[in-house]
Write a protein that holds these residues in place. Structure first.
Motif, mmCIF file in Angstrom:
data_model
loop_
_atom_site.group_PDB
_atom_site.id
_atom_site.type_symbol
_atom_site.label_atom_id
_atom_site.label_comp_id
_atom_site.label_asym_id
_atom_site.label_seq_id
_atom_site.Cartn_x
_atom_site.Cartn_y
_atom_site.Cartn_z
ATOM 1 N N UNK A 1 0.855 -1.190 0.000
ATOM 2 C CA UNK A 1 0.000 0.000 0.000
ATOM 3 C C UNK A 1 0.888 1.235 0.000
ATOM 4 N N UNK A 2 0.289 2.379 -0.330
ATOM 5 C CA UNK A 2 1.117 3.580 -0.406
ATOM 6 C C UNK A 2 0.295 4.830 -0.138
ATOM 7 N N UNK A 3 1.014 5.917 0.157
ATOM 8 C CA UNK A 3 0.385 7.226 0.329
ATOM 9 C C UNK A 3 1.342 8.283 -0.182
ATOM 10 N N UNK A 4 0.787 9.423 -0.557
ATOM 11 C CA UNK A 4 1.606 10.553 -0.992
ATOM 12 C C UNK A 4 1.391 11.713 -0.029
ATOM 13 N N UNK A 5 2.447 12.494 0.151
ATOM 14 C CA UNK A 5 2.332 13.751 0.877
ATOM 15 C C UNK A 5 2.547 14.861 -0.145
ATOM 16 N N UNK A 6 1.485 15.585 -0.441
ATOM 17 C CA UNK A 6 1.447 16.695 -1.394
ATOM 18 C C UNK A 6 1.561 16.233 -2.851
ATOM 19 N N UNK A 7 1.215 17.197 -3.753
ATOM 20 C CA UNK A 7 0.957 16.795 -5.134
ATOM 21 C C UNK A 7 1.650 17.646 -6.192
ATOM 22 N N UNK A 8 2.383 18.701 -5.769
ATOM 23 C CA UNK A 8 2.978 19.587 -6.783
ATOM 24 C C UNK A 8 1.911 20.415 -7.486
ATOM 25 N N UNK A 9 2.335 21.167 -8.509
ATOM 26 C CA UNK A 9 1.430 22.106 -9.201
ATOM 27 C C UNK A 9 0.510 21.433 -10.218
#
Ligand SMILES: [Zn+2]
Ligand SMILES: [Zn+2]
Length: 219
Positions: free
Chosen positions: A31-39
């Motif tokens: 499983x995974x998660x992201x912190x923030x997404x950029x522009x």
């Protein structure tokens, strides 16, 4: 760039697009998660970097937004449609994302406009915990830079990793920043005694002393 055995830098000025703040990937048990997404300008490269880190973009359960600013959130809609993840933000910043407020999200600073972005999970209050694989990810309200700014922590390789994306500020009236709240949030981050700090614009700080000195330098 690999930070620990299961945390990676997958987006940023050098990794995805010059306007992007840092994007971090956390993986655990498939499983995974992201912190923030950029522009949003660098979304393709972010997805490629996720695959290069050995993760399947469709395994991303959550995209945690540390605050509403465009350099951290402009890409959120695109990443959600590519991965099927759920977008998480504090309710006090979610409203600016959902309205597509280009002033409070600072999109106007980038000569861009903020695309209205629905937030799937709105955190209210001080703290929430999310499970990703076998990892707990703590989401803490840490206002000051923006009303709904948040920091996250996860344990990795026995270390406490703090995702404090805009620890450094800046504070600005049009962003609805509040100095008193900001200072309290810095004190809170110090109280966590993190071993590693993943910052949004200043890179990665490793070692309790280096992290503490960096945070203290803004007090
Ligand atoms: Zn910001
Ligand atoms: Zn930023």
């Amino acid at each position: 760039m690999q930070i620990t055995s299961d945390i990676f830098l997958v987006g940023g000025p050098r990794e995805s697009d010059p306007g992007d703040a840092a994007v971090y990937l956390i993986v655990s048990d498939g499983n995974a998660a992201l912190v923030d997404a950029g522009t949003g300008q660098g979304t393709k490269r972010i997805l490629k970097n996720i695959r290069n880190a050995g993760a399947d973009p469709r395994a991303i359960a959550y995209l945690f937004l540390t605050h509403c600013h465009y350099d951290h959130t402009g890409g959120a809609n695109g990443i959600r449609s590519e991965t099927g993840c759920r977008i998480v933000a504090h309710e006090l910043d979610a409203e600016f994302l959902e309205m597509g407020d280009s002033e409070v999200t600072a999109a106007a600073w980038y000569r861009a406009s903020m695309e209205p972005t629905k937030v799937d999970v709105k955190v209210s209050g001080r703290e929430a915990v999310f499970r990703v694989g076998s990892k707990d990810i703590n989401f803490y309200h840490a206002p000051g830079h923006s009303p709904g700014s948040a920091v996250l922590t996860a344990r990795s390789d026995g270390k406490l990793v703090l995702f404090g994306q805009d620890v450094h500020g800046p504070l600005n009236e049009s962003l609805r920043s509040e100095r008193k709240d900001y200072e309290k949030s810095l004190e809170f981050m110090l109280s966590l005694e993190p071993d590693i700090l993943c910052e949004g614009h200043f890179g990665v700080y490793a070692g309790k002393d280096r992290v503490r000195k960096f945070i203290e330098s803004f007090l």
